[in-house]
Design an enzyme around this catalytic site. Sequence first.
Site, PDB file in Angstrom:
ATOM      1  N   HIS A  21       0.841  -1.219   0.000  1.00 51.70           N
ATOM      2  CA  HIS A  21       0.000   0.000   0.000  1.00 51.70           C
ATOM      3  C   HIS A  21       0.866   1.255   0.000  1.00 51.70           C
ATOM      4  CE1 HIS A  21      -3.348  -2.696   1.110  1.00 51.70           C
ATOM      5  NE2 HIS A  21      -2.423  -3.269   1.874  1.00 51.70           N
ATOM      6  N   SER A  66      14.026  20.862 -18.054  1.00 51.43           N
ATOM      7  CA  SER A  66      12.784  21.611 -18.232  1.00 51.43           C
ATOM      8  C   SER A  66      13.097  22.873 -19.028  1.00 51.43           C
ATOM      9  CB  SER A  66      12.234  21.971 -16.847  1.00 51.43           C
ATOM     10  OG  SER A  66      11.492  23.166 -16.908  1.00 51.43           O
ATOM     11  N   LYS A  80      15.655  21.446 -13.019  1.00 48.33           N
ATOM     12  CA  LYS A  80      14.995  20.140 -13.201  1.00 48.33           C
ATOM     13  C   LYS A  80      15.807  19.094 -13.952  1.00 48.33           C
ATOM     14  CE  LYS A  80      11.275  19.057 -12.189  1.00 48.33           C
ATOM     15  NZ  LYS A  80       9.959  19.362 -12.739  1.00 48.33           N
ATOM     16  N   GLU A 104       8.967   7.730 -18.136  1.00 50.64           N
ATOM     17  CA  GLU A 104       7.588   8.093 -18.483  1.00 50.64           C
ATOM     18  C   GLU A 104       7.242   7.588 -19.885  1.00 50.64           C
ATOM     19  OE1 GLU A 104       7.600  12.327 -17.685  1.00 50.64           O
ATOM     20  OE2 GLU A 104       8.269  11.917 -15.638  1.00 50.64           O
TER      21      GLU A 104
END
Length: 463
Positions: free
Chosen positions: A162, A283, A289, A296
Amino acid sequence: MSKNKNNKPVWSTRIKKNSSSLFAKVGSSIDVDKRLYRQDIQASTIHVEMLLKKKIISLQVKNKIVWGLKKILNEITKKKFNFDKQSEDIHMSIEKRLFEIIGEDAGFIHTARSRNDQVLVDFKLWMIEATNDIIKEINSNTSSILKIAEKNIFTIMPSFTHLKNAQPISFAHYILAYVEMFERDKKRFLNNRESLMENPLGVAAIAGTSFDIDREYTTKKLKFKKPTGNSIDTVSDRDFVLDFLYSISVCSNHISRFAEEFILWNSDAFDLIKLKDKVVTGSSIMPQKKNPDTLEYLRGKTGNVYGNLFSMMTILKGLPLSYFKDLQDDKELAFKSFDQIKICLQIMREVLNNFIVNKKKMIQLAETGYTTATDLADHIVKEHKYPFRKAYLVTTKIVNLAEKKGKKLQELTMQEIKSVDKKLSEDVLKLFNLKNSVKSKKSYGGTSFENIKKMIKKYKMNV
Ligand code: ARG
């Protein structure tokens, strides 16, 4: 569609009017199936050899055809072949070129076969190679994982259920979970390879053929295991495409779960791993970043692969036996999924080879969340012969006490522990040591260091 001398499709003797140009455009699959040229030439060569063996064609005709096919193969490899958009598919395109090269004898090539079995034999031959290719890629990923595991047998981290800290584990044990997934993926692909090993060549359009052909011969020469058993099923069957797309989907799912997990762990909040510059992007506005775009990509592309599986399932669901044009899309879907999984496996490998384990943070996190509570409960059962539920209750009270005092379990004093149950003695303190906890999970498949070493050895034999 392939044209004859008068530049008409071969079936123009029957169909007098030209096809609608719009349909000719969308109905042609040459842009997709030209990828099967090698298999098409290989299967045609074996087919005419068989026709000669069975005295269905003459030696002279067979030699002419084989010579012509070799010339075509040469033209294609040298990029001198015109994949004529007007040809309906690769099969007609090659046949047409054969006519140009050797003349009318080219017409013997299509004796005792149809495009229905021709396309299947080409496609199956392609898929056998593709399957072997995928297995190689999977094995390379497994090798990368094994290297990481070997270096991290003693790297302790929390496991999660969880997404809450559960019990201490070795990072090697975690990463080896993906080896198990890949081993199952391999089994799925190999299982499908069994049905790919049935040779469709010779069933012709749907009914078989009246020519006295030798399907055992083509089976052996093309390295299949046996000929397919029912001509109608053969030309209708695309189960092997479904299995292939499904196997790719499950493998992609594993990659996607890995990607998601690594995205989380690479986040500033978790900070358990750090992706190296080679596998992150920047970025356009935030100069600080370093984004995990590669991961992804892996997660995102899994959707496309599922889509291809569902397209194929939908194409098949209402289709009566046997061949219909609907089936032509099978190749595009299989090619797309194959290309996708191959690149995804390679990208995953790049990530595996380009990240740093934040061992300090892993330990720190494993120390929070009372991750050794189960060790204490187990100990109470073993030492004091309490039923597990009673031991669980005692442990809960100790965890609650620690929480109230703002302490970790290992920071509790003996006096505090005894205030919950006076039977407990000094030896409980060693249970809170993370290393001891990991070490103790000796049951087969558990996280103990000894188990991990054995498993690494075992997995190494499979790659
Ligand atoms: N290009 C076709 C396909 O891939 C070949 C089979 C054609 N058969 C036929 N009966 N039109 O499905």
